[in-house]
Design a protein around this motif. Structure first.
Motif, short mmCIF file in Angstrom:
data_model
loop_
_atom_site.label_atom_id
_atom_site.label_comp_id
_atom_site.label_asym_id
_atom_site.label_seq_id
_atom_site.Cartn_x
_atom_site.Cartn_y
_atom_site.Cartn_z
N GLY A 192 0.80 -1.23 0.00
CA GLY A 192 0.00 0.00 0.00
C GLY A 192 0.83 1.28 0.00
O GLY A 192 0.46 2.27 -0.66
N ALA A 193 1.93 1.29 0.74
CA ALA A 193 2.76 2.50 0.78
C ALA A 193 3.33 2.78 -0.61
O ALA A 193 3.30 3.91 -1.10
N LYS A 194 3.81 1.72 -1.26
CA LYS A 194 4.35 1.86 -2.63
C LYS A 194 3.26 2.38 -3.56
O LYS A 194 3.51 3.24 -4.41
N ALA A 195 2.03 1.86 -3.40
CA ALA A 195 0.93 2.27 -4.28
C ALA A 195 0.62 3.75 -4.09
O ALA A 195 0.39 4.47 -5.07
N MET A 196 0.62 4.22 -2.85
CA MET A 196 0.33 5.64 -2.62
C MET A 196 1.44 6.52 -3.16
O MET A 196 1.20 7.57 -3.77
N LEU A 197 2.69 6.11 -2.97
CA LEU A 197 3.82 6.90 -3.49
C LEU A 197 3.78 6.94 -5.01
O LEU A 197 4.00 7.99 -5.62
N ALA A 198 3.47 5.80 -5.62
CA ALA A 198 3.42 5.75 -7.09
C ALA A 198 2.27 6.60 -7.63
O ALA A 198 2.31 7.06 -8.77
N ASP A 199 1.26 6.84 -6.80
CA ASP A 199 0.11 7.64 -7.21
C ASP A 199 0.30 9.12 -6.84
O ASP A 199 -0.66 9.89 -6.79
N GLY A 200 1.54 9.51 -6.53
CA GLY A 200 1.83 10.94 -6.35
C GLY A 200 1.65 11.46 -4.94
O GLY A 200 1.40 12.65 -4.75
N LEU A 201 1.82 10.58 -3.93
CA LEU A 201 1.62 11.04 -2.54
C LEU A 201 2.46 12.27 -2.21
O LEU A 201 1.98 13.18 -1.56
N PHE A 202 3.72 12.27 -2.66
CA PHE A 202 4.60 13.41 -2.30
C PHE A 202 4.81 14.37 -3.46
O PHE A 202 5.70 15.22 -3.41
N THR A 203 4.02 14.24 -4.52
CA THR A 203 4.09 15.23 -5.61
C THR A 203 2.75 15.96 -5.77
O THR A 203 2.71 17.17 -5.94
#
Ligand SMILES: [Zn+2]
Ligand SMILES: [Zn+2]
Length: 443
Positions: A179-190
């Protein structure tokens, strides 16, 4: 910018930050004001907790759970974005200039049957890998969600005492470390601000009221283990005409433990477990392949690399000894170790020690894994800490030879909700306030 406005209840806390000599007394008063606010919030938090507990959802299927949290956060004035990383959500609360502090909860439950007998026990089922299965919040992520909402309520009520941005994220699929990878890949920090500091907590089988933490490494790195030994099938009475993959698998399971006991530094943590072997159908048939499935855990990259090299060499050597072709080997990394930031921990430590006294203490790193490490790897200095869930008397009895405490992932895992959530809210609120204050001082 630091605590510009000090409300009555926290005047003492403000002075604590400039007069550390009075730290314990002042934090004690702040803790009391958080607990007073918790007491008035608790009936709704209790109802939310029991609703989420009774209706758990498996990794990447947490749609109703996420919707419940989204409604709570919108009611508090957070700007909520749903479906980040499939079922995750991001809730932002801006309160003037200052740092961005992240607080993370998980959303997911486990595909297993709850056997606690609690009145709010789950009887729900969901589809998991094509099969309908019971679902149970046996890792306590429901406690984390209630603490997360409770912390948001408390911080919004105290918004005169901090300045900056709260970034509350609810992450799917922690149990699958995806889940963490999925959120990051979906632009969590952009698409959203990249936090200056992050916090997360996890509950566990110790006494409620206790808060434990570590400086540095807190959980293990996990690598999967999947080896396919390829032999040559034939009749069980004529092994000379075959290459026996069952023999290879058996030899590997025994020999691979010498990587742990003879090659790895004995003072460093490392585990190789083979949890499944799949091969063959009948006693008189030598099969043509054997699949070995396991898990590899470590804290440090150099230890992990040493074990991976040893495991690879052992698997290839076992095949070579049998005259077989090279095996297929897959040891993909699932999650890295969570590493706590010394500065973030140092700031929170002073306040939490003053608030919890000897119930706030360090423990050795846990051997479980946790994908919060993805946010740390993405550059968010963080503190991950643990809270207890059981009646202290029951814990003491277990320590004296009484009934063992059901751990996380047990069908009997049953936190005592109120004191557990109260500890989660109090510790998390104080940790976030410590981060706001310290970063404000640095500006
Ligand atoms: Zn778990
Ligand atoms: Zn968990």
């Amino acid at each position: 910018m630091r605590f510009v406005t000090c409300l009555l209840a926290s005047v003492a806390f403000c002075s604590l930050l400039s007069l550390p000599a009075y730290a314990e007394l002042d934090v004690a008063r702040l803790k009391q004001s958080i607990e007073t606010s918790f007491e008035s919030n608790y009936p709704k938090l209790d109802a939310l907790y029991k609703d989420i507990h009774a209706h758990p959802e498996i990794a990447f299927q947490e749609e109703k759970t996420a919707a419940k949290l989204a409604a709570e956060m919108r009611a508090l004035g957070f700007e909520v974005t749903e479906k980040v990383g499939k079922t995750g959500l991001v809730a932002i609360y801006k309160n003037g200039n200052g740092p961005t502090i992240m607080v993370r909860t998980e959303l997911d439950a486990l595909p297993m049957e709850e056997k606690t007998g609690l009145p709010y026990a789950s009887r729900d089922k969901q589809n998991y890998n094509g099969r309908e299965t019971f679902v149970d919040h046996s890792c306590g992520h429901d406690i984390h969600m209630a603490s997360w909402v409770g912390t948001a309520k408390t911080l919004v009520a105290m918004k005169g005492q901090w300045h900056g941005t709260l970034m509350f994220i609810a992450q799917p699929a922690e149990e699958e470390v995806a889940g963490a990878k999925a959120m990051l890949a979906d632009g969590l920090f952009t698409r959203f601000p990249k936090p200056d500091v992050g916090f997360a907590l996890h509950d566990g089988a110790m006494a409620y009221g206790n808060v434990t933490y570590r400086v540095g490494i807190g959980s293990s790195t996990v690598n999967g283990l999947l080896i396919k030994f390829r032999g040559r099938g034939g009749h069980g009475s004529a092994p000379q005409n075959t290459i026996d993959p069952v023999m290879m698998a058996a030899r590997f399971v025994v020999d691979v433990q010498s990587v742990v006991s003879r090659e790895k530094d004995p003072t460093e943590f490392g585990v190789v477990t083979v949890g499944a072997i799949h091969s063959g159908t009948a006693g008189n048939i030598i099969p043509d392949q054997a699949l070995v499935v396991g898990t590899i855990r470590s804290f440090k990259p150099q230890v992990r690399d040493k074990m991976l090299a040893g495991i690879t060499r052992t698997a290839k050597a076992v095949a070579a000894m049998a005259g077989a072709e090279e095996p297929e080997i897959n040891m993909d990394e699932g999650a890295k170790a969570v590493v706590n930031d010394p500065a973030v921990v140092g700031d929170a430590e002073k306040v939490l020690k003053a608030a919890f006294g000897d119930k706030f203490f360090t423990t050795p790193p846990g051997t479980a894994s946790e994908d919060y490490s993805e946010y740390v790897s993405a550059g968010v200095p963080s503190m991950f800490f643990n809270i207890g869930v059981y009646d202290p008397e029951r814990v003491a009895a277990a320590g004296n030879g009484g009934p063992p405490l059901p751990p996380n992932h047990s069908p009997q895992f049953a936190p005592v909700p109120k004191p557990t959530i109260q500890t989660g809210v109090t510790a998390m609120t104080l940790a976030v306030l410590s981060a706001f204050d310290q970063r404000a001082k640095g500006q």
